[in-house]
Design an enzyme around this catalytic site. Structure first.
Site, PDB file in Angstrom:
ATOM      1  N   LYS A 111      28.140  42.871   4.024  1.00  0.00           N
ATOM      2  CA  LYS A 111      28.241  41.523   3.449  1.00  0.00           C
ATOM      3  C   LYS A 111      26.910  41.077   2.860  1.00  0.00           C
ATOM      4  CE  LYS A 111      32.273  39.479   5.499  1.00  0.00           C
ATOM      5  NZ  LYS A 111      32.928  38.403   6.213  1.00  0.00           N
ATOM      6  N   LYS A 194      37.144  47.220   1.123  1.00  0.00           N
ATOM      7  CA  LYS A 194      38.317  46.659   1.795  1.00  0.00           C
ATOM      8  C   LYS A 194      38.845  45.436   1.053  1.00  0.00           C
ATOM      9  CE  LYS A 194      36.913  43.363   5.320  1.00  0.00           C
ATOM     10  NZ  LYS A 194      37.645  42.543   6.232  1.00  0.00           N
ATOM     11  N   LYS A 197      39.824  38.294   1.361  1.00  0.00           N
ATOM     12  CA  LYS A 197      40.297  37.044   0.763  1.00  0.00           C
ATOM     13  C   LYS A 197      39.217  36.363  -0.062  1.00  0.00           C
ATOM     14  CE  LYS A 197      40.834  35.299   5.262  1.00  0.00           C
ATOM     15  NZ  LYS A 197      39.573  35.662   5.925  1.00  0.00           N
TER      16      LYS A 197
HETATM   17  N1  AQP Z   1      41.528  44.796   4.372  1.00  0.00           N
HETATM   18  C1  AQP Z   1      41.927  44.662   5.626  1.00  0.00           C
HETATM   19  N2  AQP Z   1      42.723  45.589   6.205  1.00  0.00           N
HETATM   20  C2  AQP Z   1      43.138  45.443   7.484  1.00  0.00           C
HETATM   21  N3  AQP Z   1      42.818  44.392   8.268  1.00  0.00           N
HETATM   22  C3  AQP Z   1      42.038  43.434   7.723  1.00  0.00           C
HETATM   23  N4  AQP Z   1      41.544  42.288   8.197  1.00  0.00           N
HETATM   24  C4  AQP Z   1      40.805  41.680   7.238  1.00  0.00           C
HETATM   25  N5  AQP Z   1      40.803  42.415   6.124  1.00  0.00           N
HETATM   26  C5  AQP Z   1      41.553  43.516   6.393  1.00  0.00           C
HETATM   27  C6  AQP Z   1      41.810  41.773   9.542  1.00  0.00           C
HETATM   28  O1  AQP Z   1      42.205  40.415   9.416  1.00  0.00           O
HETATM   29  C7  AQP Z   1      41.752  39.703  10.555  1.00  0.00           C
HETATM   30  C8  AQP Z   1      41.142  38.397  10.119  1.00  0.00           C
HETATM   31  O2  AQP Z   1      40.023  38.662   9.317  1.00  0.00           O
HETATM   32  P1  AQP Z   1      38.932  37.545   9.096  1.00  0.00           P
HETATM   33  O3  AQP Z   1      39.452  36.523   8.181  1.00  0.00           O
HETATM   34  O4  AQP Z   1      38.468  37.028  10.392  1.00  0.00           O
HETATM   35  O5  AQP Z   1      37.680  38.277   8.502  1.00  0.00           O
HETATM   36  P2  AQP Z   1      37.511  39.447   7.526  1.00  0.00           P
HETATM   37  O6  AQP Z   1      37.796  40.738   8.231  1.00  0.00           O
HETATM   38  O7  AQP Z   1      36.142  39.296   6.957  1.00  0.00           O
HETATM   39  O8  AQP Z   1      38.629  39.188   6.442  1.00  0.00           O
HETATM   40  P3  AQP Z   1      38.447  38.995   4.897  1.00  0.00           P
HETATM   41  O9  AQP Z   1      39.764  38.756   4.289  1.00  0.00           O
HETATM   42  O10 AQP Z   1      37.627  40.126   4.338  1.00  0.00           O
HETATM   43  O11 AQP Z   1      37.634  37.636   4.842  1.00  0.00           O
HETATM   44  P4  AQP Z   1      36.324  37.304   4.060  1.00  0.00           P
HETATM   45  O12 AQP Z   1      36.602  37.635   2.643  1.00  0.00           O
HETATM   46  O13 AQP Z   1      36.092  35.847   4.284  1.00  0.00           O
HETATM   47  O14 AQP Z   1      35.231  38.138   4.653  1.00  0.00           O
HETATM   48  C9  AQP Z   1      40.784  40.599  11.312  1.00  0.00           C
HETATM   49  O15 AQP Z   1      41.441  41.090  12.474  1.00  0.00           O
HETATM   50  C10 AQP Z   1      40.519  41.728  10.367  1.00  0.00           C
HETATM   51  O16 AQP Z   1      40.347  42.950  11.043  1.00  0.00           O
END
Ligand code: AQP
Length: 331
Positions: A111, A194, A197
């Protein structure tokens, strides 16, 4: 019955990776666990969030979770900042965790990228707060996507060090529940990144509020390579975009990648993308429609979160008060 804690950041609309890697399992786990689900807004602000957008996203995520099948009466759904126990235990864990441990966290490296010096201290200590989120409830099982595996190992290290430093068996061991399929869904624009969002490109992800036309367009534009689909999974090696689309299909249809290739191997991406769009529309559109309906009643969504926060605090307060007493705070 084992207690589950799991969280999602209200940093945008939940995307397909959040759904397949986390939310879908949360819904299933409700049958035989005591579940605590949290919109982790303290984590969200480790990266700048527009305040009004953060409020809206918190409500939108609540709506998606309810639409996907989270039951806020039988279980608990709330936003993290409404329960002060998280921040209090998070601070204690900042003092238990070691810099060397945090330096190994690959998600921070991903990140922060090369511009590490300009990121918030919160982003760096994020895994300590995540440990506090879970242990404030002495939860023993945490359903997450594969990307969170390292953070859960760190949470166990923190729990063990706390127990050792204060000479008590206070915090339990945590078990990660990582789904075998769809553990990591990748970006539609780059099969090595990956799906996220907060990716600047909305074309990189399927959002759980997308309608059928938007899904079809995003899949049509999804990056692929010129070769047809292989007939065996070995042929997916070094083809990250093809592998990702096959994995998404497999996760949604409840079959293995090999079974997907038995059906579609040898096809060009045109017909395969049409089949993939169909399974996606079936899974996403009912949730998207119910989400839109729920978003018309924001007061109901706020009431759900308020009720959840009250019940979450009842569990966390005695645990975190005892942790504070153990470290020597005068009560
Ligand atoms: N690409 C992914 N594949 C599988 N699992 C995923 N998770 C996130 N992206 C994937 C799972 O979703 C849960 C919640 O995630 P989060 O919102 O706490 O944080 P994150 O992993 O950082 O998700 P994002 O969408 O990538 O958010 P941003 O963009 O804000 O950083 C977790 O259980 C995660 O494993």
């Amino acid at each position: 019955m084992q207690r589950i804690f799991s969280g999602i950041q209200p940093t945008g609309i939940p995307q397909l990776g959040n759904y397949l890697g986390a939310i879908r399992n949360w819904v299933a786990l409700q049958a035989d666990h005591e579940c605590i689900f949290c919109l982790v807004d303290l984590h969200a602000i480790t990266v700048w969030q527009d305040p009004e957008a953060l409020r809206q996203q918190t409500l939108a995520q609540t709506a998606v979770l309810l639409a996907a099948g989270i039951d806020p009466k039988a279980h608990i759904l709330f936003n993290q900042s409404a329960v002060t126990a998280h921040a209090r235990l998070g601070w204690i864990f900042n003092c238990v965790s070691r810099l060397g441990w945090l330096n190994r966290m690959t998600q921070f490296k991903d990140k922060a990228g090369k511009d590490r010096e300009n990121h918030s201290a919160g982003l760096y200590v994020y895994p300590n707060l995540m440990a506090a989120d879970i242990l404030a409830y002495k939860a023993t099982r945490v359903p997450v996507g594969d990307d969170q595996r390292q953070h859960l190992e760190l949470a166990n290290d923190i729990a063990q060090k706390f127990n050792h430093d204060y000479g008590v068996e206070f915090f339990p061991a945590i078990e990660a529940l990582i789904p075998p399929a769809a553990a990591r869904i990748m970006s539609l624009r780059d099969g090595t990144k990956k799906m996220s969002k907060s990716d600047p490109s909305a074309q990189s992800r399927i959002e759980m509020t997308d309608d059928a036309d938007t899904i079809a367009l995003k899949i049509r534009r999804a990056k692929t390579d010129p070769e047809p689909l292989p007939t065996e999974t070995a042929g997916l090696q070094d083809r990250p975009e093809a592998r990702n689309l096959v994995d998404i299909y497999a996760a949604l249809a409840g079959i293995t990648a090999a079974e997907v290739l038995a059906r579609h191997g040898g096809e060009g991406f045109g017909p395969f993308k049409t089949a993939l769009t169909e399974v996606l529309v079936q899974a996403v559109v009912p949730i998207a429609e119910e989400t839109r309906r729920l978003l018309d009643a924001p007061d109901h969504l706020r009431a759900v979160l308020r009720d959840g926060a009250g019940r979450a605090a009842e569990i966390a307060e005695p645990i975190v008060s005892e942790a504070e007493r153990l470290v020597g705070f005068l009560k």
